[in-house]
Scaffold this motif. Structure first.
Motif, PDB file in Angstrom:
ATOM      1  N   ALA A   6       0.862  -1.186   0.000  1.00  0.00           N
ATOM      2  CA  ALA A   6       0.000   0.000   0.000  1.00  0.00           C
ATOM      3  C   ALA A   6       0.892   1.228   0.000  1.00  0.00           C
ATOM      4  CB  ALA A   6      -0.917   0.005   1.221  1.00  0.00           C
ATOM      5  N   GLU A   7       0.400   2.293  -0.669  1.00  0.00           N
ATOM      6  CA  GLU A   7       1.194   3.511  -0.736  1.00  0.00           C
ATOM      7  C   GLU A   7       0.320   4.718  -1.018  1.00  0.00           C
ATOM      8  OE1 GLU A   7       5.328   4.780  -2.832  1.00  0.00           O
ATOM      9  OE2 GLU A   7       3.799   3.968  -4.185  1.00  0.00           O
ATOM     10  N   MET A   8       0.649   5.825  -0.369  1.00  0.00           N
ATOM     11  CA  MET A   8       0.044   7.118  -0.652  1.00  0.00           C
ATOM     12  C   MET A   8       1.200   8.075  -0.922  1.00  0.00           C
ATOM     13  SD  MET A   8      -2.333   9.526   1.728  1.00  0.00           S
ATOM     14  CE  MET A   8      -3.767   8.525   1.375  1.00  0.00           C
ATOM     15  N   THR A   9       1.203   8.689  -2.089  1.00  0.00           N
ATOM     16  CA  THR A   9       2.303   9.581  -2.447  1.00  0.00           C
ATOM     17  C   THR A   9       1.848  11.033  -2.383  1.00  0.00           C
ATOM     18  OG1 THR A   9       1.786   9.419  -4.808  1.00  0.00           O
ATOM     19  CG2 THR A   9       3.403   7.858  -3.935  1.00  0.00           C
ATOM     20  N   GLY A  65     -10.056  -3.648   1.881  1.00  0.00           N
ATOM     21  CA  GLY A  65     -11.164  -3.873   2.802  1.00  0.00           C
ATOM     22  C   GLY A  65     -10.761  -3.875   4.270  1.00  0.00           C
ATOM     23  N   GLN A  66      -9.494  -3.591   4.561  1.00  0.00           N
ATOM     24  CA  GLN A  66      -9.010  -3.600   5.939  1.00  0.00           C
ATOM     25  C   GLN A  66      -8.771  -2.195   6.493  1.00  0.00           C
ATOM     26  OE1 GLN A  66      -5.797  -6.434   6.652  1.00  0.00           O
ATOM     27  NE2 GLN A  66      -6.395  -7.567   4.813  1.00  0.00           N
ATOM     28  N   GLY A  67      -9.176  -1.177   5.748  1.00  0.00           N
ATOM     29  CA  GLY A  67      -9.029   0.202   6.223  1.00  0.00           C
ATOM     30  C   GLY A  67      -7.629   0.767   6.079  1.00  0.00           C
ATOM     31  N   VAL A  68      -6.795   0.129   5.268  1.00  0.00           N
ATOM     32  CA  VAL A  68      -5.411   0.569   5.115  1.00  0.00           C
ATOM     33  C   VAL A  68      -5.341   1.945   4.454  1.00  0.00           C
ATOM     34  CG1 VAL A  68      -3.170   0.019   4.099  1.00  0.00           C
ATOM     35  CG2 VAL A  68      -4.559  -1.791   5.107  1.00  0.00           C
ATOM     36  N   GLY A  69      -6.183   2.204   3.473  1.00  0.00           N
ATOM     37  CA  GLY A  69      -6.206   3.518   2.835  1.00  0.00           C
ATOM     38  C   GLY A  69      -6.480   4.619   3.847  1.00  0.00           C
ATOM     39  N   ASN A  70      -7.408   4.362   4.747  1.00  0.00           N
ATOM     40  CA  ASN A  70      -7.715   5.339   5.793  1.00  0.00           C
ATOM     41  C   ASN A  70      -6.534   5.523   6.736  1.00  0.00           C
ATOM     42  OD1 ASN A  70     -10.343   5.996   4.966  1.00  0.00           O
ATOM     43  ND2 ASN A  70     -11.148   4.170   5.953  1.00  0.00           N
ATOM     44  N   LEU A  71      -5.804   4.453   7.023  1.00  0.00           N
ATOM     45  CA  LEU A  71      -4.612   4.563   7.866  1.00  0.00           C
ATOM     46  C   LEU A  71      -3.543   5.422   7.196  1.00  0.00           C
ATOM     47  CD1 LEU A  71      -4.282   0.895   9.188  1.00  0.00           C
ATOM     48  CD2 LEU A  71      -5.084   2.908  10.452  1.00  0.00           C
ATOM     49  N   LEU A  72      -3.414   5.293   5.878  1.00  0.00           N
ATOM     50  CA  LEU A  72      -2.455   6.122   5.143  1.00  0.00           C
ATOM     51  C   LEU A  72      -2.838   7.595   5.227  1.00  0.00           C
ATOM     52  CD1 LEU A  72      -1.964   3.872   1.986  1.00  0.00           C
ATOM     53  CD2 LEU A  72      -0.319   4.201   3.849  1.00  0.00           C
ATOM     54  N   ASP A 124      -4.629   8.979   7.565  1.00  0.00           N
ATOM     55  CA  ASP A 124      -4.417   9.400   8.942  1.00  0.00           C
ATOM     56  C   ASP A 124      -2.941   9.687   9.216  1.00  0.00           C
ATOM     57  OD1 ASP A 124      -5.730   9.869  11.532  1.00  0.00           O
ATOM     58  OD2 ASP A 124      -4.451   8.227  12.214  1.00  0.00           O
ATOM     59  N   ALA A 125      -2.054   8.885   8.655  1.00  0.00           N
ATOM     60  CA  ALA A 125      -0.613   9.131   8.812  1.00  0.00           C
ATOM     61  C   ALA A 125      -0.226  10.456   8.169  1.00  0.00           C
ATOM     62  CB  ALA A 125       0.190   7.982   8.196  1.00  0.00           C
ATOM     63  N   ALA A 126      -0.799  10.757   7.005  1.00  0.00           N
ATOM     64  CA  ALA A 126      -0.506  12.023   6.337  1.00  0.00           C
ATOM     65  C   ALA A 126      -1.017  13.202   7.168  1.00  0.00           C
ATOM     66  CB  ALA A 126      -1.131  12.045   4.939  1.00  0.00           C
ATOM     67  N   VAL A 127      -2.187  13.056   7.754  1.00  0.00           N
ATOM     68  CA  VAL A 127      -2.752  14.114   8.588  1.00  0.00           C
ATOM     69  C   VAL A 127      -1.871  14.345   9.826  1.00  0.00           C
ATOM     70  CG1 VAL A 127      -4.711  14.716  10.083  1.00  0.00           C
ATOM     71  CG2 VAL A 127      -5.113  13.867   7.760  1.00  0.00           C
ATOM     72  N   SER A 128      -1.428  13.282  10.460  1.00  0.00           N
ATOM     73  CA  SER A 128      -0.538  13.419  11.629  1.00  0.00           C
ATOM     74  C   SER A 128       0.757  14.116  11.244  1.00  0.00           C
ATOM     75  CB  SER A 128      -0.229  12.047  12.222  1.00  0.00           C
ATOM     76  OG  SER A 128      -1.380  11.488  12.785  1.00  0.00           O
ATOM     77  N   SER A 134     -12.012  11.957  -1.055  1.00  0.00           N
ATOM     78  CA  SER A 134     -13.281  11.473  -0.503  1.00  0.00           C
ATOM     79  C   SER A 134     -13.173  11.267   1.010  1.00  0.00           C
ATOM     80  CB  SER A 134     -13.726  10.184  -1.193  1.00  0.00           C
ATOM     81  OG  SER A 134     -12.942   9.081  -0.796  1.00  0.00           O
ATOM     82  N   VAL A 135     -12.038  10.789   1.492  1.00  0.00           N
ATOM     83  CA  VAL A 135     -11.849  10.619   2.934  1.00  0.00           C
ATOM     84  C   VAL A 135     -11.869  11.974   3.632  1.00  0.00           C
ATOM     85  CG1 VAL A 135     -10.274   9.831   4.749  1.00  0.00           C
ATOM     86  CG2 VAL A 135     -10.605   8.433   2.693  1.00  0.00           C
ATOM     87  N   PHE A 136     -11.152  12.941   3.092  1.00  0.00           N
ATOM     88  CA  PHE A 136     -11.135  14.272   3.698  1.00  0.00           C
ATOM     89  C   PHE A 136     -12.536  14.871   3.722  1.00  0.00           C
ATOM     90  CE2 PHE A 136      -6.576  14.075   3.265  1.00  0.00           C
ATOM     91  CZ  PHE A 136      -6.125  14.855   4.320  1.00  0.00           C
ATOM     92  N   GLY A 137     -13.318  14.613   2.699  1.00  0.00           N
ATOM     93  CA  GLY A 137     -14.675  15.137   2.651  1.00  0.00           C
ATOM     94  C   GLY A 137     -15.604  14.520   3.675  1.00  0.00           C
ATOM     95  N   LYS A 138     -15.259  13.341   4.178  1.00  0.00           N
ATOM     96  CA  LYS A 138     -16.118  12.624   5.124  1.00  0.00           C
ATOM     97  C   LYS A 138     -15.686  12.763   6.585  1.00  0.00           C
ATOM     98  CE  LYS A 138     -17.087   9.042   1.728  1.00  0.00           C
ATOM     99  NZ  LYS A 138     -16.762   7.661   1.333  1.00  0.00           N
ATOM    100  N   VAL A 139     -14.439  13.118   6.831  1.00  0.00           N
ATOM    101  CA  VAL A 139     -13.913  13.129   8.196  1.00  0.00           C
ATOM    102  C   VAL A 139     -13.682  14.577   8.648  1.00  0.00           C
ATOM    103  CG1 VAL A 139     -12.084  12.311   9.726  1.00  0.00           C
ATOM    104  CG2 VAL A 139     -12.827  10.875   7.819  1.00  0.00           C
ATOM    105  N   ALA A 140     -14.624  15.081   9.393  1.00  0.00           N
ATOM    106  CA  ALA A 140     -14.554  16.479   9.848  1.00  0.00           C
ATOM    107  C   ALA A 140     -13.330  16.746  10.728  1.00  0.00           C
ATOM    108  CB  ALA A 140     -15.828  16.848  10.601  1.00  0.00           C
ATOM    109  N   ALA A 141     -12.814  15.738  11.393  1.00  0.00           N
ATOM    110  CA  ALA A 141     -11.651  15.914  12.264  1.00  0.00           C
ATOM    111  C   ALA A 141     -10.401  16.315  11.487  1.00  0.00           C
ATOM    112  CB  ALA A 141     -11.391  14.631  13.045  1.00  0.00           C
TER     113      ALA A 141
END
Length: 94
Positions: free
Chosen positions: A24-27, A49-56, A58-62, A80-87
Motif C-alpha cells: 500500500a502507498e500514498m504519495t 477492505g481492511q481500512g489501510v487507505g484510511n490509515l495512510l 491518517d498518517a498524512a494528517v498526523s 473522498s476521505v477528507f470530505g467525510k472526516v470532519a476531524a
C-alpha cells in the motif's frame, strides 16, 4: 500494521511493505513551504477492505499537523476521505 514514511526535498510517501513487497502507498509532493499535495493512493488486493487507505490518510494528517502543513488531496480516494472526516478539517485545503 506499520505505516512507514519516506521523503526527499520534493516528494514523499506513506507506505506498507512486507518482506520488501509494497502492499500500500500514498504519495505526495510538496507545494511551497507549508503544503503537501496527495496525488495517489494504492492498496493491494491482499489488504483491500481492511481500512489501510484510511490509515495512510491518517498518517498524512498526523505528519501535516506535526509540521504545520496543509493538505490538498487531488487523489480521488484521499479527497473522498477528507470530505467525510470532519476531524481533518484543520489541515484540509478544499
Amino acid at each position: 500494521m506499520e505505516i512507514k514514511h519516506q521523503e526527499n526535498s520534493q516528494k514523499g510517501s506513506f507506505y506498507v511493505e512486507t518482506d520488501g513487497t509494497l502492499l500500500a502507498e500514498m504519495t505526495y509532493s510538496f507545494a511551497g513551504i507549508d503544503k503537501i499535495v496527495i496525488d495517489h493512493t494504492f492498496v493491494s488486493d491482499i489488504l483491500r477492505g481492511q481500512g489501510v487507505g484510511n490509515l495512510l490518510v491518517d498518517a498524512a494528517v498526523s505528519y501535516a499537523r506535526d509540521n504545520s502543513f496543509k493538505i490538498f488531496p487531488i487523489c480521488p480516494f484521499a479527497r473522498s476521505v477528507f470530505g467525510k472526516v470532519a476531524a481533518y478539517n484543520d489541515v484540509y485545503i478544499r
